[in-house]
Write a protein that holds these residues in place. Sequence first.
Motif, PDB file in Angstrom:
ATOM      1  N   VAL A 266     -21.704  37.534  19.332  1.00 50.88           N
ATOM      2  CA  VAL A 266     -22.937  37.105  18.673  1.00 50.88           C
ATOM      3  C   VAL A 266     -23.859  38.069  18.577  1.00 50.88           C
ATOM      4  O   VAL A 266     -24.088  38.745  19.837  1.00 50.88           O
ATOM      5  CB  VAL A 266     -23.426  35.728  19.339  1.00 50.88           C
ATOM      6  CG1 VAL A 266     -24.573  35.273  18.778  1.00 50.88           C
ATOM      7  CG2 VAL A 266     -22.445  34.595  19.302  1.00 50.88           C
ATOM      8  N   GLU A 267     -24.656  38.168  17.524  1.00 49.75           N
ATOM      9  CA  GLU A 267     -25.774  39.229  17.143  1.00 49.75           C
ATOM     10  C   GLU A 267     -27.327  38.512  17.531  1.00 49.75           C
ATOM     11  O   GLU A 267     -27.904  39.191  17.863  1.00 49.75           O
ATOM     12  CB  GLU A 267     -25.453  39.913  16.100  1.00 49.75           C
ATOM     13  CG  GLU A 267     -26.508  41.064  15.852  1.00 49.75           C
ATOM     14  CD  GLU A 267     -26.416  41.861  14.689  1.00 49.75           C
ATOM     15  OE1 GLU A 267     -25.776  43.137  14.828  1.00 49.75           O
ATOM     16  OE2 GLU A 267     -26.887  41.667  13.802  1.00 49.75           O
ATOM     17  N   ILE A 283     -18.687  39.908  11.162  1.00 55.97           N
ATOM     18  CA  ILE A 283     -17.262  39.453  10.748  1.00 55.97           C
ATOM     19  C   ILE A 283     -16.011  40.425  10.870  1.00 55.97           C
ATOM     20  O   ILE A 283     -15.125  40.375  11.661  1.00 55.97           O
ATOM     21  CB  ILE A 283     -17.354  38.951   9.540  1.00 55.97           C
ATOM     22  CG1 ILE A 283     -18.270  37.613   9.368  1.00 55.97           C
ATOM     23  CG2 ILE A 283     -15.965  38.696   9.162  1.00 55.97           C
ATOM     24  CD1 ILE A 283     -18.094  37.524   8.019  1.00 55.97           C
ATOM     25  N   ASP A 284     -16.647  41.697  10.771  1.00 59.94           N
ATOM     26  CA  ASP A 284     -15.588  43.021  10.676  1.00 59.94           C
ATOM     27  C   ASP A 284     -15.711  43.351  12.381  1.00 59.94           C
ATOM     28  O   ASP A 284     -16.615  43.232  13.066  1.00 59.94           O
ATOM     29  CB  ASP A 284     -15.817  43.811   9.797  1.00 59.94           C
ATOM     30  CG  ASP A 284     -17.400  44.541  10.056  1.00 59.94           C
ATOM     31  OD1 ASP A 284     -18.155  43.569  10.134  1.00 59.94           O
ATOM     32  OD2 ASP A 284     -17.536  45.825   9.828  1.00 59.94           O
ATOM     33  N   ARG A 285     -14.755  44.246  12.613  1.00 64.34           N
ATOM     34  CA  ARG A 285     -14.949  45.044  13.858  1.00 64.34           C
ATOM     35  C   ARG A 285     -14.551  46.454  13.622  1.00 64.34           C
ATOM     36  O   ARG A 285     -13.500  47.138  13.531  1.00 64.34           O
ATOM     37  CB  ARG A 285     -13.588  44.533  14.765  1.00 64.34           C
ATOM     38  CG  ARG A 285     -13.583  43.101  15.134  1.00 64.34           C
ATOM     39  CD  ARG A 285     -12.399  42.793  15.991  1.00 64.34           C
ATOM     40  NE  ARG A 285     -12.542  41.180  16.303  1.00 64.34           N
ATOM     41  CZ  ARG A 285     -12.817  40.937  17.811  1.00 64.34           C
ATOM     42  NH1 ARG A 285     -13.160  41.788  18.466  1.00 64.34           N
ATOM     43  NH2 ARG A 285     -12.785  39.644  17.860  1.00 64.34           N
ATOM     44  N   ARG A 299     -20.001  43.268   7.489  1.00 60.94           N
ATOM     45  CA  ARG A 299     -20.162  41.881   7.055  1.00 60.94           C
ATOM     46  C   ARG A 299     -20.688  40.950   8.295  1.00 60.94           C
ATOM     47  O   ARG A 299     -20.341  41.030   9.374  1.00 60.94           O
ATOM     48  CB  ARG A 299     -18.816  41.246   6.556  1.00 60.94           C
ATOM     49  CG  ARG A 299     -18.082  41.988   5.252  1.00 60.94           C
ATOM     50  CD  ARG A 299     -16.783  41.346   5.111  1.00 60.94           C
ATOM     51  NE  ARG A 299     -16.595  40.058   4.807  1.00 60.94           N
ATOM     52  CZ  ARG A 299     -15.598  39.411   5.415  1.00 60.94           C
ATOM     53  NH1 ARG A 299     -14.538  40.098   6.039  1.00 60.94           N
ATOM     54  NH2 ARG A 299     -15.379  38.029   5.210  1.00 60.94           N
ATOM     55  N   TYR A 300     -21.524  40.103   7.834  1.00 57.11           N
ATOM     56  CA  TYR A 300     -22.114  39.214   8.893  1.00 57.11           C
ATOM     57  C   TYR A 300     -22.148  37.741   8.214  1.00 57.11           C
ATOM     58  O   TYR A 300     -21.932  37.631   7.156  1.00 57.11           O
ATOM     59  CB  TYR A 300     -23.700  39.502   9.042  1.00 57.11           C
ATOM     60  CG  TYR A 300     -23.877  40.815   9.456  1.00 57.11           C
ATOM     61  CD1 TYR A 300     -24.192  40.986  10.980  1.00 57.11           C
ATOM     62  CD2 TYR A 300     -24.236  41.877   8.784  1.00 57.11           C
ATOM     63  CE1 TYR A 300     -24.506  42.262  11.702  1.00 57.11           C
ATOM     64  CE2 TYR A 300     -24.675  43.164   9.358  1.00 57.11           C
ATOM     65  CZ  TYR A 300     -24.817  43.389  10.648  1.00 57.11           C
ATOM     66  OH  TYR A 300     -24.843  44.565  11.222  1.00 57.11           O
ATOM     67  N   PHE A 317     -23.146  37.610   4.441  1.00 59.57           N
ATOM     68  CA  PHE A 317     -23.893  39.002   4.026  1.00 59.57           C
ATOM     69  C   PHE A 317     -23.249  40.305   4.158  1.00 59.57           C
ATOM     70  O   PHE A 317     -22.521  40.389   5.156  1.00 59.57           O
ATOM     71  CB  PHE A 317     -25.465  39.008   4.719  1.00 59.57           C
ATOM     72  CG  PHE A 317     -26.146  37.796   4.517  1.00 59.57           C
ATOM     73  CD1 PHE A 317     -27.280  37.848   3.651  1.00 59.57           C
ATOM     74  CD2 PHE A 317     -25.817  36.796   5.320  1.00 59.57           C
ATOM     75  CE1 PHE A 317     -27.911  36.742   3.620  1.00 59.57           C
ATOM     76  CE2 PHE A 317     -26.716  35.695   5.290  1.00 59.57           C
ATOM     77  CZ  PHE A 317     -27.788  35.712   4.407  1.00 59.57           C
ATOM     78  N   THR A 318     -23.168  41.318   3.280  1.00 57.94           N
ATOM     79  CA  THR A 318     -22.663  42.261   3.242  1.00 57.94           C
ATOM     80  C   THR A 318     -23.228  43.683   3.308  1.00 57.94           C
ATOM     81  O   THR A 318     -24.303  43.510   2.240  1.00 57.94           O
ATOM     82  CB  THR A 318     -21.422  42.422   2.188  1.00 57.94           C
ATOM     83  OG1 THR A 318     -21.998  42.321   0.933  1.00 57.94           O
ATOM     84  CG2 THR A 318     -20.392  41.052   2.238  1.00 57.94           C
TER      85      THR A 318
END
Length: 370
Positions: A266-267, A283-285, A299-300, A317-318
């Motif tokens: 979580v951010e 979303i991404d790693r 990506r979020y 959001f990208t």
Amino acid sequence: MRFCPIDLDLRSSFFFAVLGLLVTATVCRAEGASPGPPAKPPAVPTFEKLPHTPLPKGEFIAWCGDRERYLLATDGQYVDAYDGSAKISAPSPTGSRWVQCGADGQYIVFPEDDAGRVRKFELETGKSAILATFDGRSRPDIGIAFSPDMKTVASDKPLQLTAEAGELRTISVPATTRRPVSKIVWSPDSSKFFVAYSDTVDVMDAQGKRIGGGKIRKDSAVTAGWFDAEQKSLFLFLFSDEIQGIGSFVRCRIADWRCVQLKERVEQAAGGGKGLMGIVVPIDRPKLPDDDSSVPYQRYAAELRDNSFRLLFRQEFTLAAGQTNPRLYVSPSAATALLSWRLTERAKCPDPANDKCQPGWILDIGKAIE
């Protein structure tokens, strides 16, 4: 013992009737249709489906009272108050990112660490007064929080109240150089508060008596937290990875202090009224480099969840679209939410009126969550 005879014709008729029903049922099952594929769960709605207006530029600092007002930092020295999209405050040179509003949304209070004092500032008139002083020589920062009804203030340094403070009560929170206070948060009804340290959390009543709490995860810090709707648990955002800028989101029962992880990676997390909360997750790693430099996420997802952590709204959001650092905040009344993000590639936004080209939205969520 005497048995009553049963007519053979009657038994035969009954047997064939039952057999017919069984055959009919079997044929119906065979013809009727094999069970179809499971129904897809309904799609989670996005925030852009809600009524919304553009959010003014600035960094969100805090909600201001119970009337949907909020505070934005416009630069390093000033915090402005807004009602909807309209600025309602005189310039307020706080010099601090810790700012708290009075319950009526008419004034703010904040510490002036360098000067060793706590100031009250009336938003619309610009008038100010000193409420208390403290000794800032031993440690530069003060841990401080006013109760929502503004009748009590908890502080990790002794406060000397002035005449302007009126009947304000003070609660001294224990802290040392080796065990500093990282956060003090009150419950919405001013009946209790919690104090976060580097390794523990203490829950106190309104008189400063400990009523619960316990250990938290090692190598983490409470950067956000709040009481759940029933005030029997705490939601805590435990920041643990400075390079990736993420942590875990947990729920801890106060009485027996049992913590359960609700979400990893979580951010951002922030609580609001009626148990609603906003969280942001990458979303991404991305593959991390060998050194300590950070790598931006591509990506979020910003998510609105209820007190049981059920997902209500979600939007992605990208970085490819020039959007990064989304943040979501729910008002104390749960009628409004603020969704903000940063634009990194303004060349992709030739039309400022385009929703995606704005720095954020003021969302009307009241009817959507009833």
